[in-house]
Structure formats: structure tokens, C-alpha cells
Motif scaffolding. Structure first.
Motif, PDB file in Angstrom:
ATOM      1  N   GLU A  16       0.801  -1.227   0.000  1.00 27.42           N
ATOM      2  CA  GLU A  16       0.000   0.000   0.000  1.00 27.42           C
ATOM      3  C   GLU A  16       0.834   1.277   0.000  1.00 27.42           C
ATOM      4  O   GLU A  16       0.289   2.363  -0.133  1.00 27.42           O
ATOM      5  CB  GLU A  16      -0.913   0.028   1.234  1.00 27.42           C
ATOM      6  CG  GLU A  16      -1.923  -1.093   1.296  1.00 27.42           C
ATOM      7  CD  GLU A  16      -2.700  -1.063   2.589  1.00 27.42           C
ATOM      8  OE1 GLU A  16      -3.787  -0.450   2.604  1.00 27.42           O
ATOM      9  OE2 GLU A  16      -2.213  -1.645   3.581  1.00 27.42           O
ATOM     10  N   ILE A  17       2.130   1.141   0.176  1.00 24.13           N
ATOM     11  CA  ILE A  17       2.985   2.323   0.287  1.00 24.13           C
ATOM     12  C   ILE A  17       4.147   2.222  -0.704  1.00 24.13           C
ATOM     13  O   ILE A  17       4.380   1.187  -1.319  1.00 24.13           O
ATOM     14  CB  ILE A  17       3.493   2.524   1.740  1.00 24.13           C
ATOM     15  CG1 ILE A  17       4.069   1.223   2.356  1.00 24.13           C
ATOM     16  CG2 ILE A  17       2.390   2.989   2.638  1.00 24.13           C
ATOM     17  CD1 ILE A  17       5.478   1.054   2.134  1.00 24.13           C
ATOM     18  N   GLU A  18       4.870   3.336  -0.830  1.00 26.61           N
ATOM     19  CA  GLU A  18       5.978   3.382  -1.785  1.00 26.61           C
ATOM     20  C   GLU A  18       7.247   2.732  -1.243  1.00 26.61           C
ATOM     21  O   GLU A  18       7.911   1.970  -1.929  1.00 26.61           O
ATOM     22  CB  GLU A  18       6.251   4.849  -2.136  1.00 26.61           C
ATOM     23  CG  GLU A  18       7.275   5.059  -3.208  1.00 26.61           C
ATOM     24  CD  GLU A  18       7.461   6.541  -3.522  1.00 26.61           C
ATOM     25  OE1 GLU A  18       8.600   6.932  -3.795  1.00 26.61           O
ATOM     26  OE2 GLU A  18       6.461   7.289  -3.472  1.00 26.61           O
ATOM     27  N   LYS A  19       7.606   3.066   0.019  1.00 27.61           N
ATOM     28  CA  LYS A  19       8.836   2.543   0.618  1.00 27.61           C
ATOM     29  C   LYS A  19       8.580   2.164   2.067  1.00 27.61           C
ATOM     30  O   LYS A  19       7.757   2.766   2.749  1.00 27.61           O
ATOM     31  CB  LYS A  19       9.956   3.592   0.584  1.00 27.61           C
ATOM     32  CG  LYS A  19      10.464   3.899  -0.795  1.00 27.61           C
ATOM     33  CD  LYS A  19      11.626   4.875  -0.724  1.00 27.61           C
ATOM     34  CE  LYS A  19      12.145   5.186  -2.111  1.00 27.61           C
ATOM     35  NZ  LYS A  19      13.276   6.113  -2.061  1.00 27.61           N
ATOM     36  N   LEU A  20       9.330   1.177   2.544  1.00 24.61           N
ATOM     37  CA  LEU A  20       9.232   0.723   3.917  1.00 24.61           C
ATOM     38  C   LEU A  20      10.634   0.496   4.439  1.00 24.61           C
ATOM     39  O   LEU A  20      11.407  -0.272   3.855  1.00 24.61           O
ATOM     40  CB  LEU A  20       8.414  -0.572   3.984  1.00 24.61           C
ATOM     41  CG  LEU A  20       8.010  -1.072   5.347  1.00 24.61           C
ATOM     42  CD1 LEU A  20       7.029  -0.095   6.015  1.00 24.61           C
ATOM     43  CD2 LEU A  20       7.374  -2.448   5.246  1.00 24.61           C
ATOM     44  N   ALA A  21      10.996   1.185   5.517  1.00 27.56           N
ATOM     45  CA  ALA A  21      12.321   1.053   6.102  1.00 27.56           C
ATOM     46  C   ALA A  21      12.241   0.224   7.377  1.00 27.56           C
ATOM     47  O   ALA A  21      11.317   0.386   8.177  1.00 27.56           O
ATOM     48  CB  ALA A  21      12.899   2.434   6.418  1.00 27.56           C
ATOM     49  N   ALA A  22      13.212  -0.661   7.548  1.00 28.17           N
ATOM     50  CA  ALA A  22      13.275  -1.506   8.737  1.00 28.17           C
ATOM     51  C   ALA A  22      14.142  -0.840   9.795  1.00 28.17           C
ATOM     52  O   ALA A  22      15.179  -0.258   9.501  1.00 28.17           O
ATOM     53  CB  ALA A  22      13.855  -2.866   8.380  1.00 28.17           C
ATOM     54  N   GLY A  23      13.687  -0.944  11.030  1.00 24.44           N
ATOM     55  CA  GLY A  23      14.448  -0.441  12.162  1.00 24.44           C
ATOM     56  C   GLY A  23      14.789  -1.575  13.102  1.00 24.44           C
ATOM     57  O   GLY A  23      14.513  -2.740  12.812  1.00 24.44           O
TER      58      GLY A  23
END
Length: 113
Positions: A16-23
Motif C-alpha cells: 500500500e505504500i511506496e517505501k518501507l524502512a526496517a528499524g
């Protein structure tokens, strides 16, 4: 089979989103939530956006988010255990660990020892 990742803040899936960053600890943040955080950091706004309120999310998103949230909680518990183990390997007392966690040293030892 690879599990679908979700933003830990707004609950949207990676589809559903453009980018996803892992923390650390299994937390993820999407580009949309980063943009909201940027606005908050640049202004005097202190309240979270309604985008972060699960009470405003559709039922389908909430149901889809249960599994990933549980996986994140498990990962956080594992990360917390590793931090406590590292402190103990440095001979930090159970009392000091308990105090940092807001519990007694005994409670910390029972939980992590």
C-alpha cells in the motif's frame, strides 16, 4: 513463504505504500509516516496524526496487522532479552536493570534471568 511487512505506525502493508524502512527490533516505518514525522519535527505540533490512530483504520487493515504486530512484539522481547544479557555480561546488577525497567531487581531477574 515470506510474510507481508507492515508499517508499525500506520499499519499499511508494503503493497500500500511506496517505501518501507526496517528499524531495530522488527519495527518498520513507511515513507508516508516519515513525511508526517518530518512535519511534526519541523513544527511545534506535538500530537500524533489521526493516521496513527487505529480507531480510524478500516477493519481489514486491523485484522491484517494483528500477525505482523505480534511478530514485532516477539522480536522486541527477543531484542530486550539480548540487551539485558549484554548488561549482565558487563556485570550490571539486577537492581540497576530493574530500576531502568521500573521494576525491582527480583522482578527483572525472574523475567530475564
Amino acid at each position: 513463504m515470506r510474510r507481508t511487512l507492515h508499517c508499525s505506525f500506520c499499519g499499511k502493508s508494503e503493497a500500500e505504500i511506496e517505501k518501507l524502512a526496517a528499524g531495530p527490533g522488527g519495527v518498520h516505518i513507511c515513507n508516508e509516516c516519515v513525511a508526517v514525522c518530518d512535519v511534526i519535527m519541523r513544527t511545534d505540533s506535538v500530537g500524533p496524526s489521526c493516521a496513527f490512530d487505529p480507531g480510524t483504520w478500516p477493519q481489514e487493515r486491523l485484522i491484517a496487522l494483528l500477525g505482523p504486530l505480534n511478530a514485532t512484539a516477539v522480536t522486541h522481547r527477543e531484542h530486550l532479552q539480548r540487551v539485558v544479557d549484554a548488561l549482565r555480561s558487563q556485570e550490571v546488577s539486577w537492581s540497576a536493570i530493574g530500576q531502568a525497567l521500573g521494576v525491582s531487581g527480583q522482578m527483572a531477574w525472574e523475567r530475564f534471568g
